[in-house]
Design a protein around this motif. Structure first.
Motif, PDB file in Angstrom:
ATOM      1  N   MET A   8      51.156  42.649  77.984  1.00 30.39           N
ATOM      2  CA  MET A   8      50.026  42.656  78.918  1.00 30.39           C
ATOM      3  C   MET A   8      49.164  41.416  78.729  1.00 30.39           C
ATOM      4  O   MET A   8      48.913  41.002  77.602  1.00 30.39           O
ATOM      5  N   ALA A  35      41.837  38.238  75.541  1.00 37.72           N
ATOM      6  CA  ALA A  35      42.100  39.113  74.390  1.00 37.72           C
ATOM      7  C   ALA A  35      42.826  38.381  73.272  1.00 37.72           C
ATOM      8  O   ALA A  35      43.671  38.956  72.591  1.00 37.72           O
ATOM      9  N   TYR A  94      43.116  36.673  69.544  1.00 40.67           N
ATOM     10  CA  TYR A  94      42.507  36.978  68.255  1.00 40.67           C
ATOM     11  C   TYR A  94      41.758  35.719  67.799  1.00 40.67           C
ATOM     12  O   TYR A  94      42.390  34.702  67.515  1.00 40.67           O
ATOM     13  N   PHE A 141      51.932  36.905  66.523  1.00 35.09           N
ATOM     14  CA  PHE A 141      51.463  38.175  65.952  1.00 35.09           C
ATOM     15  C   PHE A 141      52.366  39.370  66.318  1.00 35.09           C
ATOM     16  O   PHE A 141      52.819  40.116  65.441  1.00 35.09           O
ATOM     17  N   GLY A 142      52.628  39.509  67.608  1.00 28.53           N
ATOM     18  CA  GLY A 142      53.425  40.650  68.068  1.00 28.53           C
ATOM     19  C   GLY A 142      54.823  40.642  67.470  1.00 28.53           C
ATOM     20  O   GLY A 142      55.431  41.705  67.271  1.00 28.53           O
ATOM     21  N   ARG A 157      51.732  34.639  74.713  1.00 25.92           N
ATOM     22  CA  ARG A 157      51.862  35.768  73.797  1.00 25.92           C
ATOM     23  C   ARG A 157      52.722  36.866  74.427  1.00 25.92           C
ATOM     24  O   ARG A 157      53.456  37.571  73.733  1.00 25.92           O
ATOM     25  N   ARG A 186      57.343  37.906  73.501  1.00 33.17           N
ATOM     26  CA  ARG A 186      57.796  39.268  73.208  1.00 33.17           C
ATOM     27  C   ARG A 186      59.059  39.610  73.991  1.00 33.17           C
ATOM     28  O   ARG A 186      59.754  40.572  73.653  1.00 33.17           O
TER      29      ARG A 186
END
Lengths: 386, 299
Positions: free
Chosen positions: A80, A86, A88, A99-100, A147, A151
């Motif tokens: 999303m 959003a 970090y 991160f993910g 980001r 993924r």
């Protein structure tokens, strides 16, 4: 990639507040679907239910034929992009994107490969070591998109991702997201309140209002054949002109007339208008379908005086009012050079074949809606035809 | 008109001048006077003339005064222990408050404020009764819960040199943990929800979200709260003075208590002034170091 199906999805908050009612949408594999509507229409709630950030009150949500109602967000294989990025704030761009993957214990060399690939696609290689606060709004949004890309999810969700960008950047990012869709060939669901974004980006648009889906269809289908007055007014810029009128027969012709106008309806509309539940109708005319008459005579004429002229070079937007107090803003998009001035009276001729008609009480379209949509028997919502 | 012009041109120094004079009188002058005194042998215990002694007081403090070094050690022990426990507890309480909506949340938050609002001397008096080894509430609770047997007898709390500082730290924790919690609650309230939601979509567990997202994001707030407590802990005076006067022996004598004893018990103002200057430098140095570290970590 994946197919997403919403079957009778509802969201009811405490105190019986209905945010989304009876939503039925099929989002095909690799399709770019845009949910559009004014603030509070339930579009973001719908997206958040797809993401798993909001509980579904009733109905079934299927991703690739699997019921995911009770799966947490992490198990839905979605990514999303949020309105406020959003990111970090304490992590570098690289770490934000990684991160993910780290959470999923993907090997470091694979993480590096994916982050570098995404950075290349989004042209953010040189910012990888920077912290988000050292980036501009546009760059931050690229990182947020990056980001999601790394993924490699089944479905991309975008929640008004361009709202915080300035107008120029918005247009640029719009194009880039559209390009990204072509490149990744992924299923994308995009939420916006901006109908221009919806029109330019979506393969399919879902128009919502007050928690109800109003119409689903391709951008041009919604533009040409809006199912009700709301969709007609919401889609298109400058917006459609609405005139209150009354149908009546005269000398074998079907006329519609009202304050300052008298139109002879087009023959192709006669059958549908003949079935109108009431003679009181709203006439909808797109600005490009209303031209200045000049000395030309016509059987359909609208009389108004000009209140504002916006010269845009290639065209002009002429604002006019039928009333002396200028309380209405009818708009004509004039492509030819003209010699009119503010305050002057003018006659306008509508392109009757393109005029739309809506029932004055319910707001429903009176002309048969063309394309893969049908009127729903429940409420005034339209749902997609199988 | 002319007067108005003059005022407009000079208002920038005229308006704050009152505050500047006030600060000069109440801060700069006492500070300068203390520094001046620290270079003298001014004492009320003899009637001699005050002599300028140069750095002798400082040399004595650093090279001949074991009591000074002992008090420095105890100050650091007290401050370190109190700060670490207060920060950990404060953050935990704040996170619990932030995560859960429960009825009476506001009331609970107000109750937390009460410990801070109490006057230190009153707090000290109440805790004296609580810690009293023979008739105190704490030992009664220890006894009735069986903890006393487990710990091998009555606890002496502030009357024993090994437990006096941890006991005093306990009071500090009771009184000031809510401050850290409130500051961190405020910090948490300013955080945007989106990074959390993003982390959830990314697949992070609540544990990972706390340690990898929440904690780093509120680190600057925790840093500010910790710095406030650090300075306050270094300066703690009232509770120790009322409860132990630095005793038993010197076992709870912090730098502040030692300085007080030197000035108002021994009336050795020159030496006490030098101690105060050293103390000021210590507090200032540690505060600057913490601030620098915070910046270095880009928090």
């Amino acid at each position: 990639m994946a197919k997403v199906e919403l079957k009778n999805i509802e969201k009811i908050y405490e105190g019986n507040v209905r945010a989304v009612s009876n939503a039925n949408v099929v989002i095909e594999d690799r399709e770019f679907v845009v949910f559009v509507g004014p603030s509070g229409c339930g579009k973001s709630t719908t997206l958040r239910m797809i993401a798993g950030l909001e509980e579904i009150s009733s109905g079934d949500l299927m991703i690739d034929e699997v019921l995911v109602n009770n799966l947490p967000p992490k198990d839905r294989n979605i990514a999303m992009v949020f309105q406020n990025y959003a990111l970090y704030p304490h992590m570098s761009v690289y770490e934000n994107m990684a991160f993910g993957l780290r959470i999923r214990k993907i090997p470091n060399d694979e993480i590096d490969r994916r982050v570098q690939d995404a950075a290349r696609i989004l042209s953010i290689q040189e910012y990888l070591r920077r912290k988000p606060r050292a980036l501009s709004g546009g760059q931050r949004q690229r990182v947020a998109v990056g980001r999601a890309i790394v993924r490699n999810p089944k479905v991309f969700l975008f929640d008004e991702p361009l709202s915080n960008l300035d107008a120029k950047l918005r247009v640029q990012m719009r194009t880039e997201i559209a390009k990204l869709h072509n490149r990744l060939n992924a299923t994308m669901i995009y939420v916006t309140h901006d109908q221009v974004e919806a029109m330019t980006m979506g393969d399919k648009i879902v128009v919502m209002k007050d928690g109800l889906i109003q119409q689903i269809g391709s951008p041009l289908l919604l533009y040409d054949h809006p199912c009700n007055r709301f969709v007609a007014g919401f889609i298109g810029s400058p917006p459609m002109n609405f005139l209150e009128g009354r149908l009546r027969e005269e000398d074998g012709s079907l006329l519609v007339e009202g304050e300052g106008f008298k139109f002879v309806t087009a023959d192709i509309h006669r059958d549908d208008l003949g079935k109108a539940p009431s003679p009181n109708v709203i006439v909808g005319i797109r600005p490009e379908h209303l031209r200045i008459a000049g000395s030309e005579e016509g059987e359909s004429i609208l009389n108004a005086h000009i209140t504002v002229i916006e010269e845009l070079g290639a065209e002009a937007h002429m604002y006019m009012s039928r009333r002396a107090d200028d309380t209405e803003n009818l708009i004509s998009r004039v492509e030819q050079r003209h010699d009119y001035h503010i305050g002057e009276s003018a006659r306008f001729i509508p392109d009757m074949e393109h005029v739309r008609y809506f029932d004055a009480d319910s707001g429903r379209a009176l002309l048969g809606v063309i394309g893969p949509i049908r009127m729903s028997s429940r409420r005034s919502a339209l749902s997609q035809d199988e | 008109m002319r007067m108005g012009d003059w005022y407009d041109r000079n208002a920038f120094w005229l308006l704050p001048s009152g505050a500047v004079i006030f600060i000069l009188m109440l801060m700069i002058y006492p500070l300068g006077y203390t520094i001046y005194n620290s270079f003298t042998d001014w004492s009320l215990t003899h009637g001699d003339k005050v002599n300028f002694v140069g750095f002798r007081n400082y040399l004595d403090i650093f090279f001949r005064d074991d009591r000074f070094w002992g008090s420095v050690g105890r100050t650091i022990y007290f401050t370190g222990l109190a700060m670490v426990v207060e920060v950990i507890l404060g953050v935990l309480i704040a996170v619990l408050f932030d995560a859960k909506d429960f009825s009476g949340k506001r009331v609970a938050r107000s109750i937390m404020l009460m410990a801070m609002m109490a006057t230190p001397v009153a707090v000290a008096m109440v805790w004296l009764l609580i810690f009293e080894p023979t008739a105190g509430v704490l030992n009664y609770l220890f006894k009735s819960s069986g903890l006393e047997a487990l710990l091998g007898g009555k606890q002496l709390w502030i009357t024993d040199s090994s437990s006096v500082i941890p006991s005093l730290v306990l009071i500090d924790i009771w009184e000031w943990t809510p401050l850290i919690a409130l500051i961190v609650i405020a910090g948490l309230a300013t955080l945007s929800r989106e990074p959390y939601e993003s982390a959830m979509v990314d697949g992070a567990t609540p544990f990972q979200i706390f340690f990898r997202i929440t904690l780093p994001m509120i680190a600057p707030t925790i840093g500010v709260a910790a710095l406030l407590r650090l300075i306050d802990c270094l300066k703690t005076f009232d509770i120790i003075y009322v409860m132990t006067m630095g005793g038993p022996g010197y076992s709870s004598e912090t730098l502040n208590i030692y300085t007080y004893q030197m000035s108002f018990q021994y009336f050795n103002f020159g030496y006490a002034s030098a101690l105060l200057v050293v103390f000021l430098c210590l507090v200032l140095g540690i505060s600057l170091l913490v601030t620098y570290l915070r910046r270095g970590l880009e928090l």
